[in-house]
Write an enzyme that holds these catalytic residues in place. Structure first.
Site, short mmCIF file in Angstrom:
data_model
loop_
_atom_site.label_atom_id
_atom_site.label_comp_id
_atom_site.label_asym_id
_atom_site.label_seq_id
_atom_site.Cartn_x
_atom_site.Cartn_y
_atom_site.Cartn_z
N LYS A 172 -43.93 -46.81 45.53
CA LYS A 172 -44.05 -45.74 44.54
C LYS A 172 -43.38 -46.13 43.23
CE LYS A 172 -45.41 -41.80 47.14
NZ LYS A 172 -45.24 -40.44 47.60
N LYS B 72 -53.54 -47.72 52.71
CA LYS B 72 -53.72 -46.44 53.39
C LYS B 72 -54.47 -45.44 52.50
CE LYS B 72 -49.85 -43.34 52.48
NZ LYS B 72 -48.91 -42.37 52.97
N LYS C 260 -53.91 -39.60 48.55
CA LYS C 260 -54.48 -38.63 47.60
C LYS C 260 -54.28 -39.05 46.15
CE LYS C 260 -50.25 -35.97 47.68
NZ LYS C 260 -49.57 -36.77 48.70
N1 AQP Z 1 -53.65 -42.45 55.42
C1 AQP Z 1 -52.93 -41.81 56.33
N2 AQP Z 1 -53.15 -42.02 57.64
C2 AQP Z 1 -52.42 -41.35 58.59
N3 AQP Z 1 -51.46 -40.45 58.28
C3 AQP Z 1 -51.21 -40.21 57.00
N4 AQP Z 1 -50.34 -39.39 56.38
C4 AQP Z 1 -50.50 -39.50 55.04
N5 AQP Z 1 -51.47 -40.40 54.75
C5 AQP Z 1 -51.93 -40.87 55.95
C6 AQP Z 1 -49.41 -38.52 57.08
O1 AQP Z 1 -49.52 -37.22 56.53
C7 AQP Z 1 -48.27 -36.57 56.59
C8 AQP Z 1 -47.95 -35.90 55.28
O2 AQP Z 1 -47.89 -36.88 54.28
P1 AQP Z 1 -47.27 -36.58 52.86
O3 AQP Z 1 -47.60 -35.23 52.43
O4 AQP Z 1 -45.85 -37.01 52.85
O5 AQP Z 1 -48.09 -37.50 51.96
P2 AQP Z 1 -48.04 -39.02 51.82
O6 AQP Z 1 -47.72 -39.73 53.07
O7 AQP Z 1 -47.20 -39.35 50.66
O8 AQP Z 1 -49.56 -39.10 51.54
P3 AQP Z 1 -50.28 -39.72 50.35
O9 AQP Z 1 -51.63 -39.09 50.32
O10 AQP Z 1 -50.27 -41.21 50.50
O11 AQP Z 1 -49.46 -39.29 49.12
P4 AQP Z 1 -49.18 -40.13 47.82
O12 AQP Z 1 -50.54 -40.44 47.28
O13 AQP Z 1 -48.38 -39.22 46.98
O14 AQP Z 1 -48.45 -41.36 48.25
C9 AQP Z 1 -47.25 -37.61 56.99
O15 AQP Z 1 -46.94 -37.43 58.35
C10 AQP Z 1 -47.97 -38.92 56.80
O16 AQP Z 1 -47.55 -39.87 57.75
#
Ligand code: AQP
Length: 334
Positions: A117, A199, A202
């Protein structure tokens, strides 16, 4: 499920994106659903975590409400679980500060999410981004959590929460329950549809890389049509076929099938059919969620009532741990 599972505490959080991805759903929310009636579950919209990236206040408010409604639309029962917004329970921020003082810079600097990040947002590498895992440890430890259902990307953060809890306990006695991660077999890591070595996320610049739970159905089908595959043409699961393997993983997570069964069922079929059937399986999961989301969002009074009631439940439980911690470390009672 064993009887004593009823006593087990589950905590998991999700960012208030307002547009959960298929990765969020299959990696986390599906498991939250499975656990919700047999455990003591705390599911949290982590709006304080979201502040590590700059967001318009108006947008954050809307996304937080939408995320709350989406969780309910995904089938989580607010009467049987504690579903709440992180900033409504001030104990999270208080314990995070305390845990910051028991966490080392070196530990936080090693976190993959921080490294990724801070590369992506190199104009705003703030202290919150760095200390994100301490807040996450506080989220988990406040509720004396046993299990944390998350996607595989969060494994390192859970390890850190365990290390900090053990460190604290070794000084002050058995204050925190040591949590375990609970990572699903299928769906643990849903990859980008455009760059399947990363991965599904969003915040990907390419909107074709991810499926959102609120994407219109025709958009979902189109995104799968455009998914990156390879030139081999055979449907099998293999590390050298990340695009096809990702589609297979999604299909299995959405339908409950297995890779072996899928390889047999799809033998002789082409990528066009694969993409169509994967899209169909995902649409079948997402359509009822979208219908429910529309209904729940329309009833603002209902949503706000549930939000308040659940925040009170969470605050009560969190205050019990926080008081114990404060007393142990020598903070004077009021
Ligand atoms: N691609 C993924 N595959 C499986 N699990 C996933 N999680 C997120 N992306 C995947 C799981 O979703 C839960 C909530 O995640 P979060 O709200 O903390 O978001 P994040 O992991 O930061 O997701 P993003 O979409 O990747 O956000 P950004 O774009 O901001 O970095 C967690 O349990 C996570 O494991």
């Amino acid at each position: 499920m064993e009887n004593n599972d009823k006593q087990k505490v589950i905590f998991s959080g999700i960012q208030p994106s307002g547009v959960f991805t298929l990765g969020n759903y299959l990696g986390a929310i599906v498991n939250w659903n499975k656990l919700q009636h047999d455990h003591d579950c705390f599911y949290c919209i982590v709006d304080l975590h979201a502040m590590t990236v700059r967001t318009e206040p108006k947008d954050l408010r809307k996304r937080t409400k939408d995320s709350f409604a989406l969780l309910l639309a995904c089938g989580l029962d607010p009467d049987d679980n504690t579903i709440y917004v992180q900033s409504h329970v001030s104990a999270h921020a208080e314990l995070a500060w305390i845990l910051n003082c028991y966490t080392y810079m070196g530990e936080l600097g090693r976190m993959t999410q921080f490294k990724e990040k801070s590369q992506r947002h190199n104009e705003n590498i703030n202290v919150g981004l760095f200390a994100y895992p301490s807040l996450m440890a506080a989220d988990i430890l406040l509720y004396q959590t046993n299990l944390v259902p998350v996607g595989a990307d969060q494994k390192q953060h859970i390890e850190l929460a365990r290390d900090v809890a053990n460190r604290f306990n070794s000084i002050y006695g058995d204050i925190f329950t040591i949590p375990d991660g609970f990572i699903p077999k299928e769906g643990a890591r849903i990859m980008s549809l455009q760059e399947p070595s990363c991965k599904m996320s969003k915040s990907d610049d390419n909107i074709n890389a991810y499926i959102s739970l609120v994407d219109p159905i025709d958009v979902i089908v189109r995104k799968f049509k455009r998914a990156v595959t390879d030139s081999e043409g055979s449907i099998r699961f293999s590390p050298d076929k990340p695009g096809v393997s990702n589609l297979m993983n999604i299909y299995c997570a959405a339908t409950g099938s297995t890779i072996e069964k899928m390889e047999a069922d799809f033998s002789g079929k082409g990528y066009k059919e694969l993409k169509e059937e994967v899209a169909e399986s995902v649409v079948e999961v997402i359509r009822p969620i979208q219908e429910e989301f529309a209904k729940i969002s329309a009833d603002k009074g209902y949503l706000e009532g549930i939000m308040k009631k659940n925040a009170e439940k969470a605050a009560y439980r969190a205050s019990r741990t926080l008081s114990k911690v404060k007393k142990k470390i020598g903070l004077l009672p009021r």
